[in-house]
Design an enzyme around this catalytic site. Sequence first.
Site, PDB file in Angstrom:
ATOM      1  N   GLY A 202     -18.021  32.986  57.485  1.00  0.00           N
ATOM      2  CA  GLY A 202     -17.539  33.025  56.143  1.00  0.00           C
ATOM      3  C   GLY A 202     -16.001  33.525  56.214  1.00  0.00           C
ATOM      4  O   GLY A 202     -15.331  33.455  57.363  1.00  0.00           O
ATOM      5  N   GLY A 203     -15.425  33.866  54.930  1.00  0.00           N
ATOM      6  CA  GLY A 203     -13.681  34.086  55.004  1.00  0.00           C
ATOM      7  C   GLY A 203     -13.307  33.210  53.905  1.00  0.00           C
ATOM      8  O   GLY A 203     -11.959  33.196  54.104  1.00  0.00           O
ATOM      9  N   GLN A 273     -22.590  32.124  56.718  1.00  0.00           N
ATOM     10  CA  GLN A 273     -22.671  33.330  55.431  1.00  0.00           C
ATOM     11  C   GLN A 273     -21.252  33.030  54.746  1.00  0.00           C
ATOM     12  O   GLN A 273     -20.279  32.811  54.980  1.00  0.00           O
ATOM     13  CB  GLN A 273     -22.168  34.723  56.675  1.00  0.00           C
ATOM     14  CG  GLN A 273     -22.238  35.955  55.786  1.00  0.00           C
ATOM     15  CD  GLN A 273     -20.740  36.411  55.464  1.00  0.00           C
ATOM     16  OE1 GLN A 273     -20.005  35.949  56.166  1.00  0.00           O
ATOM     17  NE2 GLN A 273     -20.778  37.243  54.785  1.00  0.00           N
ATOM     18  N   SER A 274     -21.572  33.326  53.443  1.00  0.00           N
ATOM     19  CA  SER A 274     -20.535  33.239  52.405  1.00  0.00           C
ATOM     20  C   SER A 274     -20.039  31.763  52.299  1.00  0.00           C
ATOM     21  O   SER A 274     -20.702  30.975  52.108  1.00  0.00           O
ATOM     22  CB  SER A 274     -19.468  34.581  52.660  1.00  0.00           C
ATOM     23  OG  SER A 274     -18.615  34.652  51.751  1.00  0.00           O
ATOM     24  N   ASP A 376     -24.453  41.883  45.451  1.00  0.00           N
ATOM     25  CA  ASP A 376     -23.461  41.203  45.620  1.00  0.00           C
ATOM     26  C   ASP A 376     -22.374  40.875  44.520  1.00  0.00           C
ATOM     27  O   ASP A 376     -22.845  40.291  43.576  1.00  0.00           O
ATOM     28  CB  ASP A 376     -23.896  39.981  46.500  1.00  0.00           C
ATOM     29  CG  ASP A 376     -22.807  39.112  47.108  1.00  0.00           C
ATOM     30  OD1 ASP A 376     -21.725  39.186  46.867  1.00  0.00           O
ATOM     31  OD2 ASP A 376     -23.258  38.638  48.209  1.00  0.00           O
ATOM     32  N   HIS A 408     -22.193  42.102  49.597  1.00  0.00           N
ATOM     33  CA  HIS A 408     -21.895  41.148  50.010  1.00  0.00           C
ATOM     34  C   HIS A 408     -21.738  41.371  51.450  1.00  0.00           C
ATOM     35  O   HIS A 408     -21.959  40.640  52.403  1.00  0.00           O
ATOM     36  CB  HIS A 408     -20.482  40.235  49.662  1.00  0.00           C
ATOM     37  CG  HIS A 408     -20.124  39.215  49.814  1.00  0.00           C
ATOM     38  ND1 HIS A 408     -20.827  38.143  49.394  1.00  0.00           N
ATOM     39  CD2 HIS A 408     -19.050  38.772  50.963  1.00  0.00           C
ATOM     40  CE1 HIS A 408     -20.429  36.933  50.021  1.00  0.00           C
ATOM     41  NE2 HIS A 408     -19.541  37.397  50.904  1.00  0.00           N
TER      42      HIS A 408
END
Length: 464
Positions: A202-203, A273-274, A376, A408
């Site tokens: 993610g990011g 992820q994310s 989250d 999160h």
Amino acid sequence: MPSQFLPISYLPPKSSPSTEMMFKPLIYDDSSTTLFASSRFDDDHHSVKPLLSRASSYSGSVTTTKPPNGGLTGWYQKRRRRSNSDNNLSAFPDDGANGNDGHQTIGQEVSHAAAETFLLTRLGLKLLSYLGVGYRWITRFMALGCYAFLLMPGFIQVGYYYFFSPHVRRSIVYGDQPRNRLDLYLPKNSNGPKPVVAFVTGGAWIIGYKAWGSLLGQQLSDRDIIVACIDYRNFPQGSISDMVKDASSGISYICNHIAEYGGDPDRIYLMGQSAGAHIAACALVEQVVKESGEGDSVSWSSSQINAYFGLSGGYNLLSLVDHFHDRGLYRSIFLSIMEGEESLRQFSPELVVQNPNLRHIAARLPSIILFHGTADYSIPSDASKSFAETLQRLGAKAKVILYEGKTHTDLFLQDPMRGGKDEMFEDIVSVVLGDDQEVIAESVNRRRLVPEFMLKLAHWVSPF
């Protein structure tokens, strides 16, 4: 020790079959679910309002009549591309390809660490330039600084493992674009072909980086699972179509070359992820569309993916735009990342699978398992619940596991740094090693990386 189930009432939509919902303090499980469904959006489709229920696992399946095969219209075939500019970062040296065994001198290790530090610094400066400096972001960055300080003991240990472990092959080249690199985390023993988890980090589509998967890679490789962390171009170096293309290229490399590293090409799992969960889901759905004859040629097959794991992801961008704006990822920036408002449907897997002209590709999708924390705030857990419900309503195989009170970052960082048994980690292992109960039952002595009081403080100050 398994937690007890407490039944709670739930009223399913009138258009979907009855769905059983159970509440469980930490984890929800149901083995009867099914995922799949690819479809096209209706012009009059409305985004689903998030539910506020702190529900547990729910699952269901419906059979639907497949419509005649239909072609894609212009929006799916006309992919807007953001051209590479002088923002492109230079490629890093390849540690694991071209016959290198992955062992380097201290000088090479330090040089590589410096290069990656430079990259992360540039990513951070780019993020600041797009977000601007206001009261909201000053407070967020202060909170982020405190958060990073509290977890620093864990980051240092994970960083040392990442740079100096002989079982990590960094920056293997998988494509010809900037950032087309992946890291491999290999088990200590080489007995037989190993199952593989292809992971997209993610990011917020802006600061994603392959090294973010180091902790997951270390954990799963200790359980005899190979982990491949795929890097990809971030915004503004690339837009969402570039990110999806990079992720797909990375998955293709893994499917076609993982046997060279001791992996089993018949046991590959896709995880994100994310923002990485969103990108990976887009890549998977797009691949199935291509395989149905509605797109370009393919270099890997969705049938090679045994299951998709989505951790804290968002799958309906139309329902998340306002939420992201309120959280600081402003609408103008988000729409630039997603190539304009008209592309939000195209890059929303939950909406894509509702296209009736694509419903015939449902059988090609693997099982979908979505993980989310109920606390989250970056991406509400309703995003995963809504996606699972949509898939189930279309006769797909889907499952959502919610973790009560988890944020999160709890599931991905704080909990793994506690050591001992990790609920979500064990859930993933039980699926990947489902046929090997002996290995699943093995107790891995995972040591604590950060004192408990610092983890609890990090939970409360986290800006995510």
